[in-house]
Design a protein around this motif. Structure first.
Motif, mmCIF file in Angstrom:
data_model
loop_
_atom_site.group_PDB
_atom_site.id
_atom_site.type_symbol
_atom_site.label_atom_id
_atom_site.label_comp_id
_atom_site.label_asym_id
_atom_site.label_seq_id
_atom_site.Cartn_x
_atom_site.Cartn_y
_atom_site.Cartn_z
ATOM 1 N N UNK A 29 0.963 -1.080 -0.113
ATOM 2 C CA UNK A 29 0.152 -0.092 -0.094
ATOM 3 C C UNK A 29 1.018 1.134 -0.072
ATOM 4 N N UNK A 30 1.932 1.151 0.917
ATOM 5 C CA UNK A 30 2.992 2.409 0.749
ATOM 6 C C UNK A 30 3.506 2.421 -0.595
ATOM 7 N N UNK A 31 3.961 1.382 -1.203
ATOM 8 C CA UNK A 31 4.654 1.640 -2.588
ATOM 9 C C UNK A 31 3.533 2.069 -3.374
ATOM 10 N N UNK A 32 2.346 1.779 -3.578
ATOM 11 C CA UNK A 32 1.394 2.472 -4.583
ATOM 12 C C UNK A 32 1.108 3.602 -4.218
ATOM 13 N N UNK A 33 1.218 3.970 -2.818
ATOM 14 C CA UNK A 33 1.030 5.536 -2.685
ATOM 15 C C UNK A 33 2.274 6.204 -3.048
ATOM 16 N N UNK A 34 3.500 5.571 -2.814
ATOM 17 C CA UNK A 34 4.620 6.505 -3.272
ATOM 18 C C UNK A 34 4.579 6.611 -4.725
ATOM 19 N N UNK A 75 -8.147 -2.330 -12.832
ATOM 20 C CA UNK A 75 -7.198 -3.485 -12.198
ATOM 21 C C UNK A 75 -6.855 -3.582 -10.824
ATOM 22 N N UNK A 76 -6.786 -4.863 -10.439
ATOM 23 C CA UNK A 76 -6.771 -5.180 -8.986
ATOM 24 C C UNK A 76 -5.246 -5.735 -8.624
ATOM 25 N N UNK A 77 -4.962 -5.465 -7.402
ATOM 26 C CA UNK A 77 -3.872 -6.262 -6.692
ATOM 27 C C UNK A 77 -4.077 -6.848 -5.302
ATOM 28 N N UNK A 78 -3.654 -7.987 -5.311
ATOM 29 C CA UNK A 78 -4.205 -8.830 -4.047
ATOM 30 C C UNK A 78 -2.840 -9.291 -3.445
ATOM 31 N N UNK A 79 -2.789 -8.913 -2.294
ATOM 32 C CA UNK A 79 -1.134 -9.243 -1.426
ATOM 33 C C UNK A 79 -1.601 -9.934 -0.177
ATOM 34 N N UNK A 80 -1.436 -10.937 0.185
ATOM 35 C CA UNK A 80 -1.483 -11.923 1.081
ATOM 36 C C UNK A 80 -2.826 -11.810 1.566
ATOM 37 N N UNK A 119 9.030 -12.641 2.565
ATOM 38 C CA UNK A 119 8.208 -11.296 2.790
ATOM 39 C C UNK A 119 9.337 -10.314 2.004
ATOM 40 N N UNK A 120 10.377 -10.189 2.264
ATOM 41 C CA UNK A 120 11.187 -9.307 1.348
ATOM 42 C C UNK A 120 11.569 -9.507 -0.142
ATOM 43 N N UNK A 121 11.113 -10.485 -0.161
ATOM 44 C CA UNK A 121 11.251 -11.230 -1.762
ATOM 45 C C UNK A 121 10.092 -10.714 -2.556
ATOM 46 N N UNK A 122 8.798 -10.750 -1.757
ATOM 47 C CA UNK A 122 7.542 -10.486 -2.503
ATOM 48 C C UNK A 122 7.611 -8.907 -2.746
ATOM 49 N N UNK A 123 8.230 -8.171 -2.072
ATOM 50 C CA UNK A 123 8.387 -6.705 -2.171
ATOM 51 C C UNK A 123 9.225 -6.291 -3.304
ATOM 52 N N UNK A 124 10.446 -6.987 -3.421
ATOM 53 C CA UNK A 124 11.327 -6.851 -4.486
ATOM 54 C C UNK A 124 10.606 -7.119 -5.750
ATOM 55 N N UNK A 125 9.847 -8.365 -5.887
ATOM 56 C CA UNK A 125 9.193 -8.769 -7.006
ATOM 57 C C UNK A 125 8.227 -7.800 -7.539
ATOM 58 N N UNK A 126 7.582 -7.166 -6.597
ATOM 59 C CA UNK A 126 6.281 -6.408 -6.835
ATOM 60 C C UNK A 126 6.896 -5.100 -7.483
ATOM 61 N N UNK A 127 8.002 -4.462 -6.891
ATOM 62 C CA UNK A 127 8.357 -3.339 -7.242
ATOM 63 C C UNK A 127 9.354 -3.416 -8.694
ATOM 64 N N UNK A 128 9.727 -4.631 -9.072
ATOM 65 C CA UNK A 128 10.477 -4.808 -10.177
ATOM 66 C C UNK A 128 9.338 -5.187 -11.272
ATOM 67 N N UNK A 129 8.212 -5.659 -10.926
ATOM 68 C CA UNK A 129 7.227 -6.193 -12.005
ATOM 69 C C UNK A 129 5.802 -5.196 -11.915
ATOM 70 N N UNK A 130 5.503 -4.581 -11.059
ATOM 71 C CA UNK A 130 4.360 -3.740 -11.022
ATOM 72 C C UNK A 130 4.338 -2.475 -11.963
ATOM 73 N N UNK A 131 5.211 -1.866 -12.427
ATOM 74 C CA UNK A 131 5.097 -0.494 -13.053
ATOM 75 C C UNK A 131 4.868 -1.120 -14.573
#
Length: 258
Positions: free
Chosen positions: A16-21, A76-81, A163-175
């Protein structure tokens, strides 16, 4: 792109913080009800959404709630855990699909507690970004990363790695997901494994009179070591005695301690 976030847990908060940023246009958020929620307040606060745009995940099947979501016109939807199965009537509200961030290397360990089963069954661990279809963690894969499992990992330490790998993958792929620049591929069905939350009950009780292979017993004990949660146990005089496994290595001569 009008986004709908479905989130729970620490990774959901950080997403959520990443999407806001990124200044993504998050028009609504779906969270868990009080008895299941983790980091709910942090998730909602990160997005600064009014109460009318915050939905209870346990009520997504209700026609009135579906109509409220429809009125937001999410694209578009994003589901996280997020721990609720999304029904076809909900998925139809999001024309570009709902993308799920799952803490396993799909198709291995669909469902619950992938950190546990990667250790117990010695299957590959990792994280996957995939589209949600009508199955459980069966949709087409967008991107994934493998996470090595060390012999000293417990259920807790592996979970933190994921957890950390999830965030890295999201930031790499989401854009690229938002701009529609990603491709996806079906999962190889012949390798798939799936576990329900209740499946851990089948491994948690250790029979003191049974014969176990050392590796398998150690894997159960370390996989179920995740304080403060209960894990593996044995029964003594009618009482459950719970166990946690501590694993460490000693430095070899001339080497620094690990």
């Amino acid at each position: 792109m009008r986004l709908l976030l479905l989130a729970n847990n620490w990774v959901g908060w950080k997403a959520a913080e990443y999407l806001k940023t990124r200044r993504d246009n998050v028009v609504g958020v779906v969270v868990h009800p009080p008895h299941k929620q983790k980091y709910r307040d942090e998730i909602v606060s990160a997005l600064s959404l009014p109460d009318g745009r915050v939905f209870d995940g346990a009520r997504l099947h209700e026609p009135a709630v579906l109509e409220e979501v429809r009125s937001l016109n999410p694209q578009l939807g994003l589901s996280v855990l997020f721990d609720y199965i999304l029904k076809p009537e909900f998925l139809r509200l999001v024309p570009a699909g709902v993308v799920n961030l799952h803490p396993s290397l799909l198709p291995f360990n669909r469902g619950n507690y992938p950190n546990v089963w990667s250790i117990v069954e010695e299957t590959p661990a990792g994280v996957t970004l995939h589209y949600i279809d009508e199955g459980i963690d069966t949709g087409e894969i967008i991107a994934q990363h493998e996470v090595p499992v060390d012999v000293t990992d417990t259920g807790e330490t592996l979970y933190r790695k994921l957890e950390q790998a999830c965030l890295r993958l999201l930031k790499q792929s989401w854009p690229r997901v938002v701009t529609g620049e990603v491709t996806s591929a079906p999962q190889p069905e012949e390798q798939g494994t799936y576990h329900r939350a209740s499946d851990v009950e089948l491994i948690d009780r250790i029979d003191l009179d049974a014969v176990y292979q050392g590796r398998k017993l150690m894997n159960v004990l370390r996989a179920r070591t995740f304080p403060p949660y209960d894990g593996a146990y044995f029964v003594h005089q009618g009482r459950r005695v719970y166990m946690r496994l501590e694993l460490y290595t000693k430095a070899e001569e001339g080497e620094n301690a690990l």
